[in-house]
Design an enzyme around this catalytic site. Structure first.
Site, PDB file in Angstrom:
ATOM      1  N   HIS A  55      46.302  12.385  61.194  1.00  0.00           N
ATOM      2  CA  HIS A  55      46.599  12.076  60.188  1.00  0.00           C
ATOM      3  C   HIS A  55      46.855  10.981  59.161  1.00  0.00           C
ATOM      4  CE1 HIS A  55      45.621  16.518  60.099  1.00  0.00           C
ATOM      5  NE2 HIS A  55      46.090  16.771  60.971  1.00  0.00           N
TER       6      HIS A  55
HETATM    7  O1  RIB Z   1      50.042  18.542  57.604  1.00  0.00           O
HETATM    8  C1  RIB Z   1      50.332  17.040  58.978  1.00  0.00           C
HETATM    9  C2  RIB Z   1      51.195  16.059  58.923  1.00  0.00           C
HETATM   10  O2  RIB Z   1      52.296  17.303  59.022  1.00  0.00           O
HETATM   11  C3  RIB Z   1      51.517  15.511  59.465  1.00  0.00           C
HETATM   12  O3  RIB Z   1      52.232  14.423  59.059  1.00  0.00           O
HETATM   13  C4  RIB Z   1      52.204  15.140  60.548  1.00  0.00           C
HETATM   14  O4  RIB Z   1      53.043  14.731  61.224  1.00  0.00           O
HETATM   15  C5  RIB Z   1      53.040  16.877  60.039  1.00  0.00           C
HETATM   16  O5  RIB Z   1      53.794  15.965  59.681  1.00  0.00           O
END
Ligand code: RIB
Ligand code: CA
Length: 311
Positions: free
Chosen positions: A240
């Site tokens: 992500h």
């Molecule tokens: O939903 C994904 C996010 O939440 C990413 O930034 C992961 O590191 C968590 O922080």
């Protein structure tokens, strides 16, 4: 490289934050002016120390790293240690950083960097938006000094904490609302695109099997996430937090649309939802965001693999 992009990176280092930092530290397009750690995936002490250690592993211990908020503005901190491990790095052990420990609060350091960059600073935030919200509240003129904010957060559709809320936003919805209302354009890399930004097990193997400290670290750190995704989604790992970093340097591999985006802060079922007007007749008064909806996954996976195996 001339015309480097001055950036500030705010993280809650975690596993995919680690990948984002390792990618960012290698990109010649980025001039990383500072990094800040916030509580989110794990408690602040761990996200701060993890960030220091990952940047040292990247050979970038000269980049100053500052401690941010140890809790959301109003909500109680709820971590994601079930995915990232209590330590935040999936149990991967890497040496401590030799860099001096900065004690200046993240919001003060961010403001100073924004002033020094004369309005050109871009902020990449891949955790809860608490630090940025505090900075905007303490320094009202900051909104005139930040060129663009690129976040991993939110979702035009869906959610990964509730059916309509993504972790970074619902962890601190009040902070997120302040950021979307600050008057600075937000590039929102939500789950719409980050769930497409994955590496398959064979692609991950190229990194896991590469003979370097960075790749050995990533191989260990992603193991827990690998099992998590395999159990509930598919044999992949979504990186992500790498999305806003690569968007800053390689925007052409992404696509999306301008939209109005605001955050639900009082809902029960909908709390933390990033409400967009992408598909509604009724539009918000302003297009305050660019919502990233698609990525060329092969190009994304190729860049991540090439960069991580270049250490
Ligand atoms: O939903 C994904 C996010 O939440 C990413 O930034 C992961 O590191 C968590 O922080
Ligand atoms: Ca994160």
């Amino acid at each position: 490289m001339t015309n480097k992009i001055p950036v500030w990176i705010d993280v809650d280092t975690g596993v995919d934050d680690s990948a984002a930092l390792l990618v960012a530290c290698k990109l010649p397009q980025l001039d990383i002016r500072g990094i800040s750690a916030v509580a989110g995936n794990v408690v602040l002490a761990n996200s701060f120390e993890n960030t220091r250690r990952v940047c040292a592993l990247a050979g970038r211990s000269e980049i100053p790293i500052y401690p941010g908020a140890d809790r959301p503005l109003f909500n109680v901190l709820e971590t994601a240690s079930h995915i990232h491990g209590e330590d935040g790095l999936g149990g991967a052990e890497i040496p401590p950083s030799p860099a001096p420990v900065e004690t200046k609060p993240a919001w003060d350091a961010l403001y100073e960097a924004a002033v020094a960059c004369g309005g050109e600073l871009q902020v990449i935030s891949v955790g809860p938006l608490t630090d940025l919200a505090i900075a905007f509240q303490k320094y009202p003129e900051l909104k005139t000094l930040i060129k663009r904010i690129l976040i991993m957060g939110g979702a035009a559709k869906g959610g990964n904490v509730t059916p309509c809320a993504e972790f970074n936003i619902v962890a601190d919805p009040h902070a997120a609302q302040m950021v979307f209302k600050a008057g600075v354009q937000v590039v929102m890399c939500g789950l719409d695109v980050t769930m497409q930004a994955y590496l398959t097990h064979p692609e991950l193997a190229q990194i896991e099997n590469y003979d370097s400290d960075v790749c050995r670290f990533m191989g260990t750190a992603i193991a827990r996430a690998k099992a998590f995704y395999a159990a509930i989604i598919a044999p992949i790992v979504c990186l992500h937090d790498v999305c806003p970093v690569l968007f800053a340097a390689y925007p052409h591999i992404f696509s999306g649309e301008e939209a109005g985006v605001y955050v639900e802060t009082r809902g029960t079922i909908t709390n933390g939802k990033t409400v967009t007007d992408l598909w509604s007749d009724k539009q918000f008064p302003e297009k305050n965001a660019f919502v990233v909806l698609d990525v060329d996954r092969e190009a994304f996976a190729g860049l991540v693999t090439d960069i991580l195996t270049s250490y």
